[in-house]
Write a protein that holds these residues in place. Sequence first.
Motif, short mmCIF file in Angstrom:
data_model
loop_
_atom_site.label_atom_id
_atom_site.label_comp_id
_atom_site.label_asym_id
_atom_site.label_seq_id
_atom_site.Cartn_x
_atom_site.Cartn_y
_atom_site.Cartn_z
N MET A 31 0.82 -1.22 0.00
CA MET A 31 0.00 0.00 0.00
C MET A 31 0.84 1.26 0.00
O MET A 31 0.33 2.35 0.14
CB MET A 31 -0.93 0.00 1.22
CG MET A 31 -1.96 -1.09 1.15
SD MET A 31 -3.18 -0.89 2.41
CE MET A 31 -4.13 0.45 1.74
N LEU A 72 13.61 -2.44 4.17
CA LEU A 72 12.29 -2.61 4.79
C LEU A 72 11.82 -4.06 4.63
O LEU A 72 11.37 -4.69 5.60
CB LEU A 72 11.28 -1.64 4.15
CG LEU A 72 9.89 -1.70 4.77
CD1 LEU A 72 9.89 -1.15 6.18
CD2 LEU A 72 8.87 -0.95 3.92
N ALA A 81 0.81 -4.64 4.96
CA ALA A 81 0.10 -3.60 4.19
C ALA A 81 0.08 -2.28 4.96
O ALA A 81 0.37 -1.21 4.42
CB ALA A 81 -1.32 -4.06 3.89
N ILE A 82 -0.24 -2.38 6.26
CA ILE A 82 -0.36 -1.16 7.07
C ILE A 82 1.01 -0.48 7.22
O ILE A 82 1.12 0.74 7.12
CB ILE A 82 -0.97 -1.50 8.44
CG1 ILE A 82 -2.44 -1.84 8.25
CG2 ILE A 82 -0.79 -0.37 9.42
CD1 ILE A 82 -3.04 -2.60 9.39
N LEU A 83 2.05 -1.29 7.41
CA LEU A 83 3.38 -0.70 7.58
C LEU A 83 3.83 -0.01 6.30
O LEU A 83 4.44 1.07 6.35
CB LEU A 83 4.38 -1.77 8.01
CG LEU A 83 4.23 -2.21 9.46
CD1 LEU A 83 5.09 -3.42 9.77
CD2 LEU A 83 4.59 -1.07 10.41
N GLN A 125 1.92 1.36 4.13
CA GLN A 125 1.18 2.61 4.01
C GLN A 125 1.70 3.66 4.99
O GLN A 125 1.76 4.85 4.66
CB GLN A 125 -0.32 2.43 4.20
CG GLN A 125 -0.97 3.75 3.87
CD GLN A 125 -2.45 3.69 3.64
OE1 GLN A 125 -3.14 2.87 4.22
NE2 GLN A 125 -2.94 4.58 2.80
N ALA A 126 2.08 3.21 6.18
CA ALA A 126 2.64 4.15 7.15
C ALA A 126 3.89 4.81 6.59
O ALA A 126 4.11 6.01 6.77
CB ALA A 126 2.97 3.42 8.45
N LEU A 127 4.69 4.02 5.87
CA LEU A 127 5.89 4.58 5.25
C LEU A 127 5.51 5.65 4.23
O LEU A 127 6.14 6.71 4.16
CB LEU A 127 6.69 3.46 4.57
CG LEU A 127 7.99 3.90 3.90
CD1 LEU A 127 8.99 4.37 4.92
CD2 LEU A 127 8.58 2.78 3.06
N VAL A 152 2.79 7.52 4.16
CA VAL A 152 2.30 8.71 4.87
C VAL A 152 3.47 9.51 5.41
O VAL A 152 3.57 10.73 5.20
CB VAL A 152 1.36 8.30 6.02
CG1 VAL A 152 0.98 9.51 6.86
CG2 VAL A 152 0.11 7.63 5.48
N ALA A 153 4.39 8.82 6.08
CA ALA A 153 5.52 9.51 6.70
C ALA A 153 6.38 10.20 5.64
O ALA A 153 6.81 11.35 5.83
CB ALA A 153 6.36 8.50 7.50
N THR A 154 6.62 9.51 4.52
CA THR A 154 7.46 10.10 3.47
C THR A 154 6.82 11.36 2.90
O THR A 154 7.48 12.38 2.71
CB THR A 154 7.68 9.08 2.34
OG1 THR A 154 8.06 7.85 2.91
CG2 THR A 154 8.77 9.55 1.40
N VAL A 181 4.67 13.35 4.28
CA VAL A 181 4.72 14.43 5.27
C VAL A 181 6.11 15.05 5.32
O VAL A 181 6.28 16.27 5.36
CB VAL A 181 4.32 13.89 6.67
CG1 VAL A 181 4.60 14.92 7.74
CG2 VAL A 181 2.85 13.51 6.67
N LEU A 182 7.12 14.16 5.26
CA LEU A 182 8.50 14.63 5.31
C LEU A 182 8.82 15.53 4.11
O LEU A 182 9.41 16.61 4.26
CB LEU A 182 9.44 13.43 5.34
CG LEU A 182 10.92 13.74 5.57
CD1 LEU A 182 11.12 14.33 6.94
CD2 LEU A 182 11.75 12.47 5.43
N SER A 185 7.25 18.97 4.27
CA SER A 185 7.76 19.92 5.26
C SER A 185 9.15 20.43 4.90
O SER A 185 9.58 21.44 5.45
CB SER A 185 7.79 19.25 6.63
OG SER A 185 8.78 18.26 6.63
#
Lengths: 294, 377
Positions: free
Chosen positions: B64, B132, B147-149, B151-153, B155-157, B159-160, B163
């Motif tokens: 994901m 990973l 899948a969740i992990l 997607q978390a990556l 989201v974090a990327t 956001v990074l 910013s």
Amino acid sequence: MDALIPPLLNGTALGALLLLAALGLTLTFGQMGVINMAHGEFIMAGAFVAYLTQLIIPSSSISIPVALPLAFVVAGLLGLLLEVSIIQWMYRRPLDTLLVTVGVALILQQAALQIFPAQGVPVENPEWLQGQLDVFGYAWPYRQLFTILLAAACVAALAAWLKYTSFGRRIRATVQNRDLAETIGIRTRVVDRITFFVGSGLAGVAGVAASLIGGTNSQMGTQYIIPAFLVVVAGGIGQVKGTVIAAWVIGVAMALFADWTTGSLAQVLAFALVVVFLQFRPQGLFTVRTRGLA
Amino acid sequence: MTALMKLKPYASLIGIAVFAVLLLAVAPSLLSMHWINNLGKYCAWAIVAVGIGLAWGRGGMLVMGQGVFFGLGAYAMAMHMTLENAGPDAIPSFMILYDPLAPLPAFWEPFRSELFTLAAIILLPVIVAGILGYALFKRRVKGAYFAILTQALAVATAVLVSSTIRETGGDTGLSGFRTFFGFLLSDDANKVMIYLITAGLLIACMLLVWQLHRSRFGELLLATRDAEERVRFLGYDPANIKLTAFVIAAVMASIGGAMFVPIVGIITPAEIGASASILMIAGVALGGRASLFGPVLGAMAIGWGQSSLASSWPEGWIYILGLLFVVVTLFLPNGLASLYTRAKGLIAGRRDNGAAPPEPPAPTGAAATAEKAEVSA
């Protein structure tokens, strides 16, 4: 040492918010094996309930206490609707429940965007939450304290419900061995629906808490869903105990990382922390041995 | 008849050949510049989808977070093109805007080199997906957790990137490119060339996956998806098999991202975040994750839907997309491609009694039983 106090306090409050968001997931994902990506949108629904209650009852001192049970019921009913219409056909296909609920989440988000203003709506803090507490010279807002108390109350209620009531026993029996539970007369279909109702309802409560701290808009669900899932993954499936500890650790870690670096890098580091943690405990902090779930 | 039977194992190969002729010869001569450009964009997404088809359809790993790898390739390419714009030893104009005196960030410098950029497009996803994947698969993290992990990556990327305004352009991303490895982007002939490269890469990726499916690796991957424990007992390490498929999928996503940039002319965090990653999944799910053509055609259909509907009727497009997820997962877990297999199975079943038609590959053993239970109920 003094520098650690603010991130510790903020992190505990953030952890409490994550805990509220993750608590419902622990039930639906951990106990039932359903990956509900729409859980974040149920949180959003709770936040909008807080806003709508405030429209009807202008005094926020009264509207927030009214909104809490109302949000629980509204989000719970949304969850029940989802279970009856879609999820009940997909048990034992966890990855497919993920896909289906992604679709549901998209629809709910778009609906919220069309009903409410795109820039979001304000939810006022009640007067009794506007002060702050003095902790070693650091001002700790009451609303952060409120989130922690709310989370603690929800955890206590959920744990007691699962442990001491006959219905809680039926849930645990269904999780451990669905077929055997059925043979001794437990109506597992009913158990599934009530569990889903409560799990989704907790998202509504989390939404009210979130509306007091962050923004209330159609995108807020996506903001909470991934950290909440990280908490569940790190905590171990179906374990309230693990969820509590994982939420607190991730919350404090994110606050600390944000203090040392930037808020956005903190998210990447928190993610890395969970991946590193899984190297030591791939099954999460605590695990329950089940036969019903693969 | 016998000649046809001999051709049967190569049916997919013939399909790819026909598809290649359509994309590389027919489309450029028939379509307007506007549609060539759009088709190039769909091809870039389709390259990502071929990789997802391999990792998810064949390997059972729901990825994901392909937006991350798409972003690695896209930003590598965009950084090179931005530096090309700025000229040798110069600093991109958007950086001057934020701080005229600060030097070029250290990680930008090597992207002045064309060779380094091309190598980075391949190697960056290998490194990230490798680390990973190794960390997760060795510890037997799988299914929903995986899948969740991922997607978390994503989201974090995103956001990074959002910013870091001076380093990556932040939310506005990188755009305003003029040249692609020295070729002017304003020239129509060069645009056609970039389209042809993208379409060619898509065909190459499809051929690679076709070959992988036939190989021992392809069989092991399928076996790992359906019975990981049994594969382990046979002496293979499922972690290595999954890691290979995950890394190949990541590289394909990166190549898709790298070609997306010169075609579309902009890359922003919105193109690599959670929603973009989910959109990449949507096409594959719609087309049929386990088949070869399903992901490609699905991704193209979603791309077409997005560019034609999203501009004129954005609200409706999201509802349609949401409903697609629900309906396809509920009724067609193997996508539209399974309709074709089912129809073929029905016809074959009627003609020669008893000859079992090839079963459409189901996602997992449990899913297969659930599906059968539904059919018999």
